[in-house]
Design an enzyme around this catalytic site. Sequence first.
Site, PDB file in Angstrom:
ATOM      1  N   HIS A   1      33.673   9.468 -17.475  1.00  0.00           N
ATOM      2  CA  HIS A   1      32.325  10.508 -17.751  1.00  0.00           C
ATOM      3  C   HIS A   1      31.445   9.749 -18.369  1.00  0.00           C
ATOM      4  CE1 HIS A   1      30.431  14.177 -18.721  1.00  0.00           C
ATOM      5  NE2 HIS A   1      31.307  14.735 -17.680  1.00  0.00           N
TER       6      HIS A   1
ATOM      7  N   ASP B   1      37.464  17.157 -13.204  1.00  0.00           N
ATOM      8  CA  ASP B   1      37.762  17.239 -11.765  1.00  0.00           C
ATOM      9  C   ASP B   1      39.201  16.643 -11.265  1.00  0.00           C
ATOM     10  OD1 ASP B   1      34.495  16.392 -11.873  1.00  0.00           O
ATOM     11  OD2 ASP B   1      35.207  17.962 -10.489  1.00  0.00           O
TER      12      ASP B   1
HETATM   13  C1  SDX Z   1      31.302  15.427 -13.388  1.00  0.00           C
HETATM   14  O1  SDX Z   1      27.346  14.658 -16.344  1.00  0.00           O
HETATM   15  C2  SDX Z   1      28.403  15.705 -16.354  1.00  0.00           C
HETATM   16  O2  SDX Z   1      28.422  16.656 -17.117  1.00  0.00           O
HETATM   17  C3  SDX Z   1      28.897  15.875 -15.036  1.00  0.00           C
HETATM   18  C4  SDX Z   1      30.133  16.842 -14.958  1.00  0.00           C
HETATM   19  C5  SDX Z   1      29.808  18.402 -15.009  1.00  0.00           C
HETATM   20  O3  SDX Z   1      30.462  19.121 -15.812  1.00  0.00           O
HETATM   21  O4  SDX Z   1      28.418  18.399 -14.665  1.00  0.00           O
HETATM   22  O5  SDX Z   1      31.102  16.838 -16.247  1.00  0.00           O
HETATM   23  C6  SDX Z   1      31.095  16.803 -13.899  1.00  0.00           C
HETATM   24  O6  SDX Z   1      30.720  15.001 -12.709  1.00  0.00           O
HETATM   25  C7  SDX Z   1      32.518  14.790 -13.960  1.00  0.00           C
HETATM   26  C8  SDX Z   1      32.766  13.206 -13.208  1.00  0.00           C
HETATM   27  C9  SDX Z   1      33.124  13.254 -12.235  1.00  0.00           C
HETATM   28  N1  SDX Z   1      33.020  11.940 -11.382  1.00  0.00           N
HETATM   29  C10 SDX Z   1      34.282  11.564 -11.069  1.00  0.00           C
HETATM   30  O7  SDX Z   1      35.361  11.699 -11.523  1.00  0.00           O
HETATM   31  C11 SDX Z   1      33.997  10.325 -10.180  1.00  0.00           C
HETATM   32  C12 SDX Z   1      34.493   8.874 -10.725  1.00  0.00           C
HETATM   33  N2  SDX Z   1      34.123   8.649 -12.251  1.00  0.00           N
HETATM   34  C13 SDX Z   1      32.941   7.654 -12.258  1.00  0.00           C
HETATM   35  O8  SDX Z   1      31.995   7.465 -10.939  1.00  0.00           O
HETATM   36  C14 SDX Z   1      32.378   7.513 -13.554  1.00  0.00           C
HETATM   37  O9  SDX Z   1      33.035   7.644 -14.406  1.00  0.00           O
HETATM   38  C15 SDX Z   1      31.160   8.450 -13.885  1.00  0.00           C
HETATM   39  C16 SDX Z   1      30.168   8.425 -12.704  1.00  0.00           C
HETATM   40  C17 SDX Z   1      31.613   9.977 -14.132  1.00  0.00           C
HETATM   41  C18 SDX Z   1      30.388   7.804 -14.858  1.00  0.00           C
HETATM   42  O10 SDX Z   1      30.069   6.665 -14.738  1.00  0.00           O
HETATM   43  P1  SDX Z   1      29.405   5.383 -15.726  1.00  0.00           P
HETATM   44  O11 SDX Z   1      28.661   6.406 -16.828  1.00  0.00           O
HETATM   45  O12 SDX Z   1      28.810   4.383 -15.052  1.00  0.00           O
HETATM   46  O13 SDX Z   1      30.769   5.154 -16.593  1.00  0.00           O
HETATM   47  P2  SDX Z   1      30.687   4.122 -17.738  1.00  0.00           P
HETATM   48  O14 SDX Z   1      29.323   3.645 -17.899  1.00  0.00           O
HETATM   49  O15 SDX Z   1      31.587   4.648 -18.857  1.00  0.00           O
HETATM   50  O16 SDX Z   1      31.571   2.804 -17.198  1.00  0.00           O
HETATM   51  C19 SDX Z   1      32.105   1.973 -17.921  1.00  0.00           C
HETATM   52  C20 SDX Z   1      32.892   1.025 -17.003  1.00  0.00           C
HETATM   53  C21 SDX Z   1      32.325   0.227 -16.001  1.00  0.00           C
HETATM   54  O17 SDX Z   1      33.101  -0.977 -15.686  1.00  0.00           O
HETATM   55  P3  SDX Z   1      32.734  -2.350 -16.564  1.00  0.00           P
HETATM   56  O18 SDX Z   1      31.119  -2.544 -15.744  1.00  0.00           O
HETATM   57  O19 SDX Z   1      32.315  -2.099 -18.131  1.00  0.00           O
HETATM   58  O20 SDX Z   1      33.635  -3.389 -16.157  1.00  0.00           O
HETATM   59  O21 SDX Z   1      33.991   1.694 -16.386  1.00  0.00           O
HETATM   60  C22 SDX Z   1      34.019   1.899 -15.373  1.00  0.00           C
HETATM   61  C23 SDX Z   1      32.583   1.349 -14.891  1.00  0.00           C
HETATM   62  O22 SDX Z   1      32.685   0.584 -13.615  1.00  0.00           O
HETATM   63  N3  SDX Z   1      34.330   2.950 -14.496  1.00  0.00           N
HETATM   64  C24 SDX Z   1      35.390   3.260 -13.478  1.00  0.00           C
HETATM   65  C25 SDX Z   1      35.223   4.538 -13.250  1.00  0.00           C
HETATM   66  N4  SDX Z   1      34.415   5.192 -13.981  1.00  0.00           N
HETATM   67  C26 SDX Z   1      33.861   4.200 -14.743  1.00  0.00           C
HETATM   68  N5  SDX Z   1      36.195   2.538 -13.101  1.00  0.00           N
HETATM   69  C27 SDX Z   1      36.890   2.818 -12.367  1.00  0.00           C
HETATM   70  N6  SDX Z   1      36.978   4.173 -11.957  1.00  0.00           N
HETATM   71  C28 SDX Z   1      36.340   5.010 -12.449  1.00  0.00           C
HETATM   72  N7  SDX Z   1      36.253   6.495 -12.280  1.00  0.00           N
END
Ligand code: SDX
Length: 425
Positions: free
Chosen positions: A304, A361
């Site tokens: 998140h 989710d």
């Molecule tokens: C919702 O904003 C909100 O409030 C949204 C929401 C709401 O109620 O409105 O809460 C609803 O959208 C929840 C999120 C649902 N999405 C997913 O579950 C999709 C999978 N999650 C990701 O796409 C991701 O976690 C995000 C988009 C939610 C957040 O992305 P960020 O901000 O880029 O994540 P981060 O900066 O914390 O990432 C840190 C690291 C990165 O790797 P490195 O570059 O450090 O090596 O974690 C990795 C990211 O690539 N990473 C993941 C990951 N999410 C982040 N790796 C694998 N799987 C994942 N799901």
Amino acid sequence: MSDKTAKLELNGTTIELPIYEGTLGYPVINVEGVQAQGYFTYDPGFKVTAPVESKITYIDGDKGQLLHRGYPIDQLAEKADYLEVCYALIHGELPTKEQKQDFDSKVRNHTMIHEQLRRFYDGFRRDAHPMAVMCGVVGALSAFYHDGMDVSNADHQEITAIRLVAKMPTIAAMCYKYSIGHPFIQPNNDLDYAENFLYMMFSTPADQNYKVNPILAKAMDKIFTLHADHEQNASTSTVRLAGSTGANPYACIAAGIAALWGPAHGGANEAVLVMLDEIGHKDNVAEFMERVKKKEVKLMGFGHRVYKNFDPRAKVMKETCDEVLAALGINDPQLELAMELEKIALNDEYFVKRNLYPNVDFYSGIILKAIGIPTSMFTVIFALARTVGWISHWLEMHSEPYKIGRPRQLYKGYDERNFIEIADR
Ligand code: SDX
């Protein structure tokens, strides 16, 4: 506000930028003053930008805290029904008994949609994604409620909020019925909100005595509450930005639906089920996790932008998931697979280091599937529930003077150059 300031040295000049403190959470630095020094601020993805003041929802990502009008989400999910949460989001306080009765009655009396709006469904291919249909139909509401709409009029604002909360379940259920070729079912205003939605989803003219399972109705109501609002997320910010132009509120909500559709946002619950289907069996989890670590795929339903500890909604959602599956006597292999993924992710250094915990989710998809809702409808249900959050932020924006949103940029294109005739290109 506060009399604190942040000092910034630019071009040999030190400027003082005001610091504002909120009730909770990070103070903010008002950076408007940098423009006079010939600068813009830069924050791709608006990770650290607060474009507004708001009193509606507070999130503390480190504490895993989510408050709606100060009330913790787990207390609301446990003690209030969705319409009480809607009232609190819209009006600022939980309703009194009389206010609740009045609000519930107003919502019940606006659940039907205009007969001509039904015809919009026929314009879609049968296999159209229900989110495409919902986006189109909600946008079309702006054609039915536009003449005479004064977005600054409090009465017009209130009836807009009531209409949207009331009609979204009807529109959502019609998206489903259209996709399976069943006749639309009119709302039955003797039923409660979530019960009415499931009735419109699953009853048929051939089954006049269809009864909604009360356990499923209660779980559905809780799912609506857990998705009601979430501060300035991507879709809510879209609604605010569209609203800042003075646009028709139904069109603004349609813009929010479009933003929510994305798999990184509201589309994640659908993507979770698709991911579980792709993995297929617990034996394939280890290989899948390796692909995640190689960044070939994302672990949908995890991570998140704000919660770096745990998503408090996921905690309540998991409890609801267990209740529904136990009540239905469902032993869902996909849930077992999901539990295996969760167990690994919560203990594997790669995920722990990146604060990747189950979000709202992750479990909602499994509950919705258990209730009998097809994957393609998951984000439609998220949009149904989030509409009250979107319209509450729209109302808050209109409750005081506002400026049209107009972000700037760091331009990296060509400097000015002369036109090149086609013969010379
Ligand atoms: C919702 O904003 C909100 O409030 C949204 C929401 C709401 O109620 O409105 O809460 C609803 O959208 C929840 C999120 C649902 N999405 C997913 O579950 C999709 C999978 N999650 C990701 O796409 C991701 O976690 C995000 C988009 C939610 C957040 O992305 P960020 O901000 O880029 O994540 P981060 O900066 O914390 O990432 C840190 C690291 C990165 O790797 P490195 O570059 O450090 O090596 O974690 C990795 C990211 O690539 N990473 C993941 C990951 N999410 C982040 N790796 C694998 N799987 C994942 N799901």
